[in-house]
Motif scaffolding. Structure first.
Motif, PDB file in Angstrom:
ATOM      1  N   TYR A  13      -8.959   1.594   1.583  1.00  0.00           N
ATOM      2  CA  TYR A  13      -7.503   1.549   1.722  1.00  0.00           C
ATOM      3  C   TYR A  13      -6.879   1.198   0.367  1.00  0.00           C
ATOM      4  N   HIS A  14      -5.611   1.504   0.242  1.00  0.00           N
ATOM      5  CA  HIS A  14      -4.867   1.197  -0.982  1.00  0.00           C
ATOM      6  C   HIS A  14      -3.991  -0.027  -0.723  1.00  0.00           C
ATOM      7  N   ASN A  17      -1.179  -1.779  -5.559  1.00  0.00           N
ATOM      8  CA  ASN A  17      -1.465  -0.969  -6.747  1.00  0.00           C
ATOM      9  C   ASN A  17      -2.957  -0.927  -7.074  1.00  0.00           C
ATOM     10  N   VAL A  19      -7.157  -0.880  -4.823  1.00  0.00           N
ATOM     11  CA  VAL A  19      -7.976  -0.338  -3.754  1.00  0.00           C
ATOM     12  C   VAL A  19      -8.779  -1.446  -3.087  1.00  0.00           C
ATOM     13  N   HIS A  36      -7.126  -5.156  -7.201  1.00  0.00           N
ATOM     14  CA  HIS A  36      -5.706  -4.825  -7.228  1.00  0.00           C
ATOM     15  C   HIS A  36      -4.952  -5.831  -8.086  1.00  0.00           C
TER      16      HIS A  36
END
Length: 87
Positions: A13-14, A17, A19, A36
């Motif tokens: 998932y992101h 900004n 992962v 992130h």
């Protein structure tokens, strides 16, 4: 112990900004590996690793850590995933 490659995740998932990866192991434990803007080491290109319990919640009472493992390079990620898998 064999290495668990980052491609072995159950879900990607992101976030912030960056992962995140979620791993699940046969022993009931799992792991969250993130990189992130607000993770420990994320802005330096490093990962933060958390142990997850069988419900997917953060687990703070394993021999691996009582918090998260921050500022982890890929080797530390692989080693830590192997340790979680072996609990």
């Amino acid at each position: 112990m064999g290495k668990i490659m980052l491609e072995g995740y159950k879900r990607k998932y992101h976030i912030h900004n960056g992962v995140g990866y979620v791993y699940k192991f046969e022993n009931g434990y799992g792991a969250s590996v993130v990189k992130h803007d607000v993770s420990y080491g994320g802005k330096m290109g490093l990962y933060e690793i958390a142990v997850l319990d069988s419900k997917g919640d953060l687990c703070y009472d394993t021999p691996i850590t009582d918090d998260v493992v921050g500022f982890a390079g890929e080797t530390t990620v692989y080693e830590t995933l192997d340790r979680i898998k072996s609990l």
